[in-house]
Design a protein around this motif. Structure first.
Motif, short mmCIF file in Angstrom:
data_model
loop_
_atom_site.label_atom_id
_atom_site.label_comp_id
_atom_site.label_asym_id
_atom_site.label_seq_id
_atom_site.Cartn_x
_atom_site.Cartn_y
_atom_site.Cartn_z
N ASP A 90 0.82 -1.22 0.00
CA ASP A 90 0.00 0.00 0.00
C ASP A 90 0.85 1.27 0.00
OD1 ASP A 90 -2.28 -1.54 -0.01
OD2 ASP A 90 -2.66 -1.37 2.13
N SER A 91 1.99 1.24 0.70
CA SER A 91 2.82 2.44 0.77
C SER A 91 3.36 2.83 -0.61
CB SER A 91 4.00 2.21 1.73
OG SER A 91 4.78 1.11 1.33
N ILE A 92 3.65 1.85 -1.44
CA ILE A 92 4.13 2.12 -2.80
C ILE A 92 2.99 2.58 -3.69
CG2 ILE A 92 5.15 1.09 -4.86
CD1 ILE A 92 7.21 1.57 -2.72
N ILE A 93 1.81 2.00 -3.51
CA ILE A 93 0.64 2.45 -4.28
C ILE A 93 0.36 3.92 -4.00
CG2 ILE A 93 -1.86 2.21 -4.53
CD1 ILE A 93 -1.47 -0.81 -4.12
N LYS A 94 0.45 4.31 -2.74
CA LYS A 94 0.26 5.71 -2.36
C LYS A 94 1.33 6.59 -3.01
CE LYS A 94 0.06 8.76 1.68
NZ LYS A 94 0.16 8.82 3.18
N GLU A 95 2.56 6.14 -2.99
CA GLU A 95 3.65 6.88 -3.59
C GLU A 95 3.44 7.02 -5.11
OE1 GLU A 95 7.22 8.96 -2.70
OE2 GLU A 95 5.81 7.93 -1.37
N MET A 96 2.92 5.96 -5.72
CA MET A 96 2.70 5.96 -7.15
C MET A 96 1.63 6.98 -7.54
SD MET A 96 4.01 4.59 -9.80
CE MET A 96 3.62 5.06 -11.49
N ARG A 97 0.61 7.13 -6.73
CA ARG A 97 -0.43 8.14 -7.00
C ARG A 97 0.19 9.53 -7.04
NH1 ARG A 97 -3.63 5.58 -2.70
NH2 ARG A 97 -4.93 3.94 -3.62
N GLN A 98 1.08 9.81 -6.11
CA GLN A 98 1.74 11.11 -6.06
C GLN A 98 2.65 11.31 -7.27
OE1 GLN A 98 3.69 11.17 -2.25
NE2 GLN A 98 1.77 11.25 -1.10
N GLU A 99 3.32 10.24 -7.68
CA GLU A 99 4.20 10.34 -8.84
C GLU A 99 3.42 10.59 -10.12
OE1 GLU A 99 7.98 10.24 -8.80
OE2 GLU A 99 6.88 11.12 -7.13
N ARG A 100 2.24 9.99 -10.23
CA ARG A 100 1.42 10.25 -11.42
C ARG A 100 1.03 11.71 -11.49
NH1 ARG A 100 -1.15 5.10 -10.17
NH2 ARG A 100 -0.52 3.54 -11.73
N GLU A 101 0.71 12.30 -10.36
CA GLU A 101 0.37 13.74 -10.34
C GLU A 101 1.57 14.57 -10.76
OE1 GLU A 101 -1.09 14.68 -6.48
OE2 GLU A 101 -2.88 13.40 -6.66
N ARG A 102 2.75 14.22 -10.25
CA ARG A 102 3.96 14.96 -10.62
C ARG A 102 4.24 14.84 -12.11
NH1 ARG A 102 8.66 13.47 -12.15
NH2 ARG A 102 8.44 11.30 -11.45
#
Length: 301
Positions: A90-102
């Motif tokens: 889950d921690s990586i999925i959360k990080e991935m959401r932020q990376e998609r926004e960036r």
């Protein structure tokens, strides 16, 4: 085809990149090739996309091929295009959401050249969106990295013995590592707190991927000389070494990165008092997970 052309025109207008000479059929071919690429090799590998990019650049120019690269990134922002081979906590999925926004922000607003398809930013963000690599705050980790074999041929005999010990850990071999690469778009996170978060995220990946042996990375900033020449950066190696990581000398660092931004290191280099060396850091899964559980006890895994 008309929809593809329209989307390219919109993106070109927004970014100021030329697109008049890109054929819609070429764009569709690029999409087909991109979707068929296996999740293999390193983040730098583009497979059949590379000659296609070269063709577009030769026929239509650098701005056109960059526009095509940006268009592919926009398409791959869709969750359905993300096909990681490793298990994802889950921690990586959360990080991935932020990376998609960036990435969306950078695709639509960054200056010309940022996403040239043979530049660092494109390689790494395209790799993230495909699932070939995972986001770990200060950069990315290739999901099926391999240790360089240099320590078997270089350095003291004791180093070679220690390195063989890593190769003999199960599963036997030099593969099965999460290999770290810093990301130019994330340099603002390059500090001690950011790196501790990076190590925590890698440990989260190791916890759910039992077939992976650990973390690895190679750089001039794992060099023990930094204790004296750049003590503010010494944490990069010393923090993981304190909790079970090992480092292996790879020889002189010829990348130029160690001298790129430091007046002090340049002065010492000019005096012959400092020659950058490259080291590989290896942190096996058990001590890394043990560190994570101790350092972040009480926090959600």
């Amino acid at each position: 085809m008309e929809l593809v052309t329209l989307e390219l025109q919109k993106l070109g207008k927004k970014t100021g990149l030329q697109n008049e000479l890109i054929d819609a059929e070429i764009v569709q071919e690029a999409l087909t090739v991109a979707r068929s690429l296996p999740i293999a090799h390193s983040y730098l590998w583009l497979g059949d996309l590379e000659p296609l990019f070269r063709k577009v650049e030769a026929e239509s120019g650098q701005q056109s091929v960059e526009l095509l690269a940006r268009y592919l990134l926009l398409v791959f922002l869709d969750d359905s295009e993300w096909r990681p081979l490793c298990k994802v906590p889950d921690s990586i999925i959360k990080e991935m959401r932020q990376e998609r926004e960036r990435i969306h922000e950078e695709v639509t607003s960054s200056e010309h050249g940022h996403y040239y398809p043979f530049a660092d930013a494109f390689y790494k963000d395209f790799s993230l969106l495909r699932g070939k690599s995972m986001p770990v705050y200060t950069g990315i980790v290739d999901t099926h990295g391999a240790l360089w074999r240099h320590p078997l041929k270089f350095g003291a005999f004791s180093q070679r013995i220690r390195f063989v010990g890593h190769l003999l850990r199960m599963p036997i071999g030099n593969k099965y590592y999460f290999q770290h690469h810093t990301h130019t778009s994330l340099l603002r996170r390059f500090n001690q707190e950011g790196w501790l978060k990076t190590y925590k995220l890698v440990a989260d990946l190791l916890r759910v991927n039992l077939d992976h042996k650990g973390f690895c990375g190679a750089s001039w900033f794992y060099d023990p000389q930094l204790d004296k020449v750049s003590p503010r950066l010494a944490y990069l190696a010393n923090d993981p070494l304190k909790y079970g990581a090992e480092r292996f000398h790879l020889g002189t660092d010829n990348s130029g990165s160690a001298l790129a931004k430091s007046k002090t290191r340049n002065e010492l280099f000019d005096k012959g008092e400092y020659v950058p060396q490259s080291y590989m850091l290896v942190w096996h899964r058990k001590p890394m997970i043990r560190w994570r559980d101790s350092a972040f006890s009480g926090q959600e895994r």
